[in-house]
Design a protein around this motif. Structure first.
Motif, PDB file in Angstrom:
ATOM      1  N   TRP A  68       0.402  -1.020  -0.453  1.00 10.15           N
ATOM      2  CA  TRP A  68      -0.538  -0.098  -0.025  1.00 10.15           C
ATOM      3  C   TRP A  68       0.961   1.150   0.109  1.00 10.15           C
ATOM      4  O   TRP A  68       0.666   2.572  -0.615  1.00 10.15           O
ATOM      5  CB  TRP A  68      -1.337  -0.032   1.267  1.00 10.15           C
ATOM      6  CG  TRP A  68      -1.919   1.424   0.859  1.00 10.15           C
ATOM      7  CD1 TRP A  68      -2.792   1.337   0.489  1.00 10.15           C
ATOM      8  CD2 TRP A  68      -1.716   2.290   1.988  1.00 10.15           C
ATOM      9  NE1 TRP A  68      -4.201   2.760   0.201  1.00 10.15           N
ATOM     10  CE2 TRP A  68      -3.177   2.902   1.608  1.00 10.15           C
ATOM     11  CE3 TRP A  68      -0.474   2.974   2.514  1.00 10.15           C
ATOM     12  CZ2 TRP A  68      -3.018   4.783   2.167  1.00 10.15           C
ATOM     13  CZ3 TRP A  68      -0.756   4.509   3.265  1.00 10.15           C
ATOM     14  CH2 TRP A  68      -2.356   4.739   3.271  1.00 10.15           C
ATOM     15  N   LEU A  69       2.007   1.276   0.473  1.00  8.41           N
ATOM     16  CA  LEU A  69       2.750   2.717   0.811  1.00  8.41           C
ATOM     17  C   LEU A  69       3.873   2.581  -0.250  1.00  8.41           C
ATOM     18  O   LEU A  69       3.181   4.088  -1.004  1.00  8.41           O
ATOM     19  CB  LEU A  69       3.880   2.077   1.677  1.00  8.41           C
ATOM     20  CG  LEU A  69       3.335   2.464   3.554  1.00  8.41           C
ATOM     21  CD1 LEU A  69       4.069   1.925   4.300  1.00  8.41           C
ATOM     22  CD2 LEU A  69       2.861   4.638   3.180  1.00  8.41           C
ATOM     23  N   THR A  70       3.831   1.748  -0.895  1.00  4.77           N
ATOM     24  CA  THR A  70       4.656   1.685  -2.502  1.00  4.77           C
ATOM     25  C   THR A  70       3.548   2.798  -3.511  1.00  4.77           C
ATOM     26  O   THR A  70       3.820   2.679  -4.196  1.00  4.77           O
ATOM     27  CB  THR A  70       4.913   0.407  -2.876  1.00  4.77           C
ATOM     28  OG1 THR A  70       6.358   0.124  -1.755  1.00  4.77           O
ATOM     29  CG2 THR A  70       5.842   0.340  -4.220  1.00  4.77           C
ATOM     30  N   ALA A  71       2.496   1.307  -3.698  1.00  2.55           N
ATOM     31  CA  ALA A  71       1.522   2.036  -4.374  1.00  2.55           C
ATOM     32  C   ALA A  71       1.119   3.399  -4.356  1.00  2.55           C
ATOM     33  O   ALA A  71       1.149   4.622  -4.462  1.00  2.55           O
ATOM     34  CB  ALA A  71       0.016   1.433  -3.709  1.00  2.55           C
ATOM     35  N   GLN A  72       1.011   3.982  -2.879  1.00  2.00           N
ATOM     36  CA  GLN A  72       0.905   6.003  -2.362  1.00  2.00           C
ATOM     37  C   GLN A  72       1.716   6.194  -3.294  1.00  2.00           C
ATOM     38  O   GLN A  72       1.951   7.437  -3.909  1.00  2.00           O
ATOM     39  CB  GLN A  72       0.819   6.040  -1.242  1.00  2.00           C
ATOM     40  CG  GLN A  72      -0.676   5.101  -0.201  1.00  2.00           C
ATOM     41  CD  GLN A  72      -2.154   5.448  -1.492  1.00  2.00           C
ATOM     42  OE1 GLN A  72      -1.956   6.476  -1.175  1.00  2.00           O
ATOM     43  NE2 GLN A  72      -1.923   4.002  -1.528  1.00  2.00           N
ATOM     44  N   LEU A  73       3.302   6.141  -2.479  1.00  3.20           N
ATOM     45  CA  LEU A  73       4.159   6.584  -3.252  1.00  3.20           C
ATOM     46  C   LEU A  73       4.612   6.691  -4.947  1.00  3.20           C
ATOM     47  O   LEU A  73       4.335   7.909  -5.229  1.00  3.20           O
ATOM     48  CB  LEU A  73       5.920   6.246  -2.976  1.00  3.20           C
ATOM     49  CG  LEU A  73       5.571   6.268  -1.120  1.00  3.20           C
ATOM     50  CD1 LEU A  73       7.220   5.390  -0.382  1.00  3.20           C
ATOM     51  CD2 LEU A  73       5.998   8.107  -1.094  1.00  3.20           C
ATOM     52  N   LYS A  74       4.499   5.675  -5.266  1.00  2.00           N
ATOM     53  CA  LYS A  74       4.368   5.986  -6.903  1.00  2.00           C
ATOM     54  C   LYS A  74       2.746   6.688  -7.075  1.00  2.00           C
ATOM     55  O   LYS A  74       3.810   7.696  -8.346  1.00  2.00           O
ATOM     56  CB  LYS A  74       4.098   4.896  -7.715  1.00  2.00           C
ATOM     57  CG  LYS A  74       5.324   3.188  -7.175  1.00  2.00           C
ATOM     58  CD  LYS A  74       4.988   1.916  -7.972  1.00  2.00           C
ATOM     59  CE  LYS A  74       5.839   0.850  -7.555  1.00  2.00           C
ATOM     60  NZ  LYS A  74       5.007  -0.047  -8.339  1.00  2.00           N
ATOM     61  N   ALA A  75       1.904   6.840  -6.844  1.00  2.00           N
ATOM     62  CA  ALA A  75       1.077   7.460  -7.146  1.00  2.00           C
ATOM     63  C   ALA A  75       1.304   8.832  -7.226  1.00  2.00           C
ATOM     64  O   ALA A  75       0.881   9.632  -7.878  1.00  2.00           O
ATOM     65  CB  ALA A  75      -0.574   6.811  -6.627  1.00  2.00           C
ATOM     66  N   LEU A  76       2.170   9.159  -6.071  1.00  2.00           N
ATOM     67  CA  LEU A  76       2.427  10.181  -6.504  1.00  2.00           C
ATOM     68  C   LEU A  76       3.609  11.514  -6.745  1.00  2.00           C
ATOM     69  O   LEU A  76       3.906  12.344  -6.899  1.00  2.00           O
ATOM     70  CB  LEU A  76       2.984  11.039  -4.446  1.00  2.00           C
ATOM     71  CG  LEU A  76       1.778  10.696  -3.423  1.00  2.00           C
ATOM     72  CD1 LEU A  76       2.849  11.023  -1.985  1.00  2.00           C
ATOM     73  CD2 LEU A  76       1.056  12.036  -3.665  1.00  2.00           C
ATOM     74  N   GLY A  77       4.030  10.471  -7.529  1.00  5.32           N
ATOM     75  CA  GLY A  77       5.245  10.786  -8.886  1.00  5.32           C
ATOM     76  C   GLY A  77       6.567  10.557  -8.022  1.00  5.32           C
ATOM     77  O   GLY A  77       7.952  10.811  -8.926  1.00  5.32           O
ATOM     78  N   LEU A  78       6.661  10.082  -6.754  1.00  5.80           N
ATOM     79  CA  LEU A  78       8.052   9.706  -6.406  1.00  5.80           C
ATOM     80  C   LEU A  78       8.801   8.589  -6.938  1.00  5.80           C
ATOM     81  O   LEU A  78       8.247   8.303  -7.680  1.00  5.80           O
ATOM     82  CB  LEU A  78       7.814   9.715  -4.924  1.00  5.80           C
ATOM     83  CG  LEU A  78       8.083  11.271  -3.557  1.00  5.80           C
ATOM     84  CD1 LEU A  78       6.373  11.539  -4.447  1.00  5.80           C
ATOM     85  CD2 LEU A  78       8.511  10.483  -2.234  1.00  5.80           C
ATOM     86  N   ALA A  79      10.719   8.988  -7.368  1.00  5.62           N
ATOM     87  CA  ALA A  79      10.974   8.135  -7.142  1.00  5.62           C
ATOM     88  C   ALA A  79      11.230   6.806  -6.168  1.00  5.62           C
ATOM     89  O   ALA A  79      11.853   7.153  -4.891  1.00  5.62           O
ATOM     90  CB  ALA A  79      12.703   8.529  -7.679  1.00  5.62           C
ATOM     91  N   PRO A  80      12.305   5.588  -6.459  1.00  2.00           N
ATOM     92  CA  PRO A  80      12.250   4.577  -5.416  1.00  2.00           C
ATOM     93  C   PRO A  80      13.885   5.018  -5.053  1.00  2.00           C
ATOM     94  O   PRO A  80      14.136   5.526  -5.670  1.00  2.00           O
ATOM     95  CB  PRO A  80      12.918   3.165  -6.681  1.00  2.00           C
ATOM     96  CG  PRO A  80      12.553   4.024  -7.408  1.00  2.00           C
ATOM     97  CD  PRO A  80      11.566   5.625  -7.407  1.00  2.00           C
ATOM     98  N   ALA A  81      14.407   4.941  -3.511  1.00  2.00           N
ATOM     99  CA  ALA A  81      15.443   5.253  -2.535  1.00  2.00           C
ATOM    100  C   ALA A  81      15.586   4.113  -2.678  1.00  2.00           C
ATOM    101  O   ALA A  81      16.803   4.367  -1.406  1.00  2.00           O
ATOM    102  CB  ALA A  81      14.857   6.298  -2.216  1.00  2.00           C
ATOM    103  N   GLY A  82      15.436   2.979  -2.880  1.00  2.00           N
ATOM    104  CA  GLY A  82      16.144   2.010  -1.865  1.00  2.00           C
ATOM    105  C   GLY A  82      17.368   1.574  -3.057  1.00  2.00           C
ATOM    106  O   GLY A  82      17.738   1.977  -3.575  1.00  2.00           O
ATOM    107  N   PRO A  83      17.882   0.875  -2.356  1.00  2.00           N
ATOM    108  CA  PRO A  83      19.101  -0.148  -3.122  1.00  2.00           C
ATOM    109  C   PRO A  83      18.457  -0.424  -4.451  1.00  2.00           C
ATOM    110  O   PRO A  83      18.027  -1.003  -4.422  1.00  2.00           O
ATOM    111  CB  PRO A  83      19.537  -0.616  -2.081  1.00  2.00           C
ATOM    112  CG  PRO A  83      19.083  -0.896  -0.738  1.00  2.00           C
ATOM    113  CD  PRO A  83      17.830  -0.207  -0.663  1.00  2.00           C
ATOM    114  N   GLY A  84      19.815  -0.020  -5.453  1.00  2.00           N
ATOM    115  CA  GLY A  84      20.037  -0.740  -6.751  1.00  2.00           C
ATOM    116  C   GLY A  84      18.217   0.266  -7.053  1.00  2.00           C
ATOM    117  O   GLY A  84      17.584  -0.739  -7.713  1.00  2.00           O
ATOM    118  N   GLY A  85      17.642   1.565  -6.879  1.00  2.00           N
ATOM    119  CA  GLY A  85      16.795   1.666  -7.314  1.00  2.00           C
ATOM    120  C   GLY A  85      15.301   1.429  -6.869  1.00  2.00           C
ATOM    121  O   GLY A  85      14.739   0.858  -8.252  1.00  2.00           O
ATOM    122  N   GLN A  86      15.617   0.843  -5.981  1.00  2.00           N
ATOM    123  CA  GLN A  86      13.967  -0.508  -5.547  1.00  2.00           C
ATOM    124  C   GLN A  86      13.736   0.198  -4.571  1.00  2.00           C
ATOM    125  O   GLN A  86      13.915   2.064  -3.817  1.00  2.00           O
ATOM    126  CB  GLN A  86      14.656  -1.997  -4.751  1.00  2.00           C
ATOM    127  CG  GLN A  86      15.137  -2.697  -5.492  1.00  2.00           C
ATOM    128  CD  GLN A  86      14.724  -3.295  -6.886  1.00  2.00           C
ATOM    129  OE1 GLN A  86      13.140  -3.464  -6.975  1.00  2.00           O
ATOM    130  NE2 GLN A  86      15.306  -2.998  -8.003  1.00  2.00           N
TER     131      GLN A  86
END
Length: 563
Positions: A68-86
């Protein structure tokens, strides 16, 4: 091992802020984009619902929460910030659930005191393995169990604890000290230091080879009641220990104060007398002669992989410099039914509101012109299990901590309405406090230092994983003392804190309610927004105050922050 001088200074009024460095105003900051109470409420209503099963790490509730959190962040247009672009950072953990002991005996004075799990003791283990077996380990009272050479304090005096069970008092040696005690003023008075935390005491017992550690619970020094200390729902979680590092003690547990009194009396000792002795610098460990612990306890031990969720808004000019916002997504999962038959401990306030606040900040910043520095949004796992998610990130940072401008953490916000002030945790630490004061003044509000510094809240939230590595931090936590509410004043704010901590903290009733008044919480989140604007669009660096225990750590990397 790096030893930090850890303290929290309790100040009064705004005097502490007058001496803090006042840094230049940022340039080209965007117009404010206030966070709205409705979006905070909607987020909490969702993630505190039964569908997320109390958001315990390693469960189906985690899977739904992370998705759910990932979906919200994607919907906001943010970029992933985990290791390896995850979107996530994998956090390995050992998860242990202690079973009912088949043998639990404390022999003292020739009799078995027969402690009862729940009312008297709550044995757990952080070691990997399918059982705990201790046969007749002797008990030793180690006072507060503090080794602080920089303060001229050593409770151990070289006494060998190998194979023994250390019995600790919680909090610091000067928590109840008087001017006649050697501990007077050595640990910041009633403001708890890290030496007072249960995590430190378990770690110190392990470093000294003890087989077990028992902590004597008292409501005041612990900062919470036995209903919290004696609640081992969900088991224990720990980060794996590397080769050559001390392994956790085989058994770690709180014991109730009533049982501790009975234990010491049966051993021919008086707990109150020994507490007084432990406030003196010449205190030495006291064996509980003839007193032993035997324990056989099955353990369901597993290795799990949990996840931090990380997102960012990349900076335009200084992308290698980061301003970090954080909250923990985990709560206490499911447990025994309460009186209404509820089993989910939903963590609506702790820390559903923090998660809602960070998501709202992400939306607000995304709607603004891009910052010159990178803004990072961290949703940490396993805060409730010992700050494990943020600690793992700090051990394995995606962005260099030397160029992390600040960590701004939200963990519990009050739900009782608008307030005339904002409560500051760990007052006197860094220049972010002066920025907070200016932002609060713009709202017509003031700053009130934490009135419950004895609870050690500065050392009990995810920002601490960054502070102890030198990153300037700010924590907003509504449980740090009653706010001066517009309706009812300080008395009403204190009542909210006491009611929440006594009845709903980590319990099934920490649930979303349509009756919440989030006007004060919303104003607090907007303060964090103002600080994000302050540093995301400038080249300024907040600094630790001259008296802070973290200043020297930050100073070591000063050359990496030259403009």
């Amino acid at each position: 091992m790096l030893r930090l001088v850890l303290r929290s200074t309790l100040c009064s009024g705004l005097a502490l802020l007058a001496g803090a460095p006042v840094l230049a105003r940022p340039v080209a900051a965007p117009a404010p984009a206030p966070v709205r109470a409705g979006e905070l409420s909607a987020t909490v209503k969702e993630i505190a619902s039964d569908a997320y099963e109390g958001r315990s790490p390693g469960t189906a509730g985690e899977e739904r929460t992370v998705a759910w959190l990932t979906a919200q962040l994607k919907a906001l247009g943010l970029a992933p910030a985990g290791p390896g672009g995850q979107w996530t950072q994998t956090v390995p953990m050992i998860h242990n659930v202690a079973g009912k002991p088949t043998l639990l005996s404390i022999m003292a004075g020739g009799q078995d005191l027969a402690p009862v799990v729940g009312p008297d003791i709550a044995p757990t283990t952080a070691r990997a393995g399918d059982r705990v077996e201790i046969a007749g380990a002797p008990l030793v009272f180690v006072g507060y169990g503090v080794s602080a050479p920089e303060r001229g304090w050593d409770d151990f005096k070289g006494v060998d604890l190998k194979g023994k069970v250390a019995v600790f008092l919680v909090n610091d040696p000067d928590y109840e000290a008087t001017p006649h005690d050697g501990a007077w003023g050595k640990f910041g008075g009633r403001a708890m230091t890290y030496y007072g935390r249960w995590t430190y005491k378990y770690e110190e017992a392990a470093r000294r080879g003890a087989v077990g550690a028992l902590l004597v619970h008292e409501d005041g020094p612990a900062g919470y009641g036995w209903n919290v200390a004696g609640n081992s729902v969900g088991g224990t979680y720990a980060l794996p220990v590397g080769a050559g590092q001390p392994q956790p003690v085989a058994v770690q547990s709180w014991i109730s104060h009533a049982f501790a009194e009975r234990l010491f009396k049966a051993s021919g000792l008086d707990l109150a007398t020994l507490k007084a002795a432990a406030r003196q610098a010449d205190f030495r460990p006291v064996p509980l002669t003839g007193t032993t612990l035997s324990l056989t306890m099955p353990v369901q031990s597993s290795r799990i992989e949990s996840r931090n969720v990380l997102a960012m808004i990349p900076g335009t000019r200084h992308a290698d410099e980061t301003v970090m916002f954080g909250a923990h997504w985990d709560a206490y999962g499911q447990g025994a039914p309460d009186a209404q038959g509820r089993t989910v401990r939903p963590g609506a306030n702790d820390d559903g509101l923090g998660v809602a606040g960070v998501l709202a900040l992400a939306r607000a910043f995304k709607a603004a012109p891009r910052p010159s520095r990178t803004l990072v949004f961290g949703f940490w796992t396993a805060e409730e299990r010992g700050l494990l998610g943020s600690e793992y990130y700090a051990q394995n940072p995606v962005f260099p901590l030397e160029k992390t401008v600040a960590n701004l953490t939200i963990d519990v916000l009050q739900t009782a309405g608008a307030s005339r002030d904002v409560v500051l945790i760990g007052a006197g630490q860094d220049s972010l406090e002066a920025d907070l004061a200016r932002a609060a003044a713009a709202q017509g509000r003031t700053i009130t230092p934490d009135s419950k510094a004895e609870r050690g809240l500065f050392y009990r939230a995810d920002h601490f994983s960054f502070a102890k590595r030198g990153v300037p931090t700010l924590l907003l936590m509504g449980a740090g003392g009653g706010a001066d509410l517009v309706k009812g004043g300080r008395a009403a704010g204190d009542k909210w804190v006491s009611d929440y901590t006594a009845h709903c903290y980590h319990q099934t009733c920490d649930a979303w309610s349509p009756d919440w008044d989030l006007s004060g919480a919303t104003a607090d989140v907007n303060l964090v927004y103002a600080l994000g604007r302050r540093y995301g669009w400038s080249r300024d660096w907040p600094v630790w105050n001259a008296g802070s225990e973290f200043k020297a750590l930050r100073d070591k990397s000063a050359d990496q922050r030259k403009r």
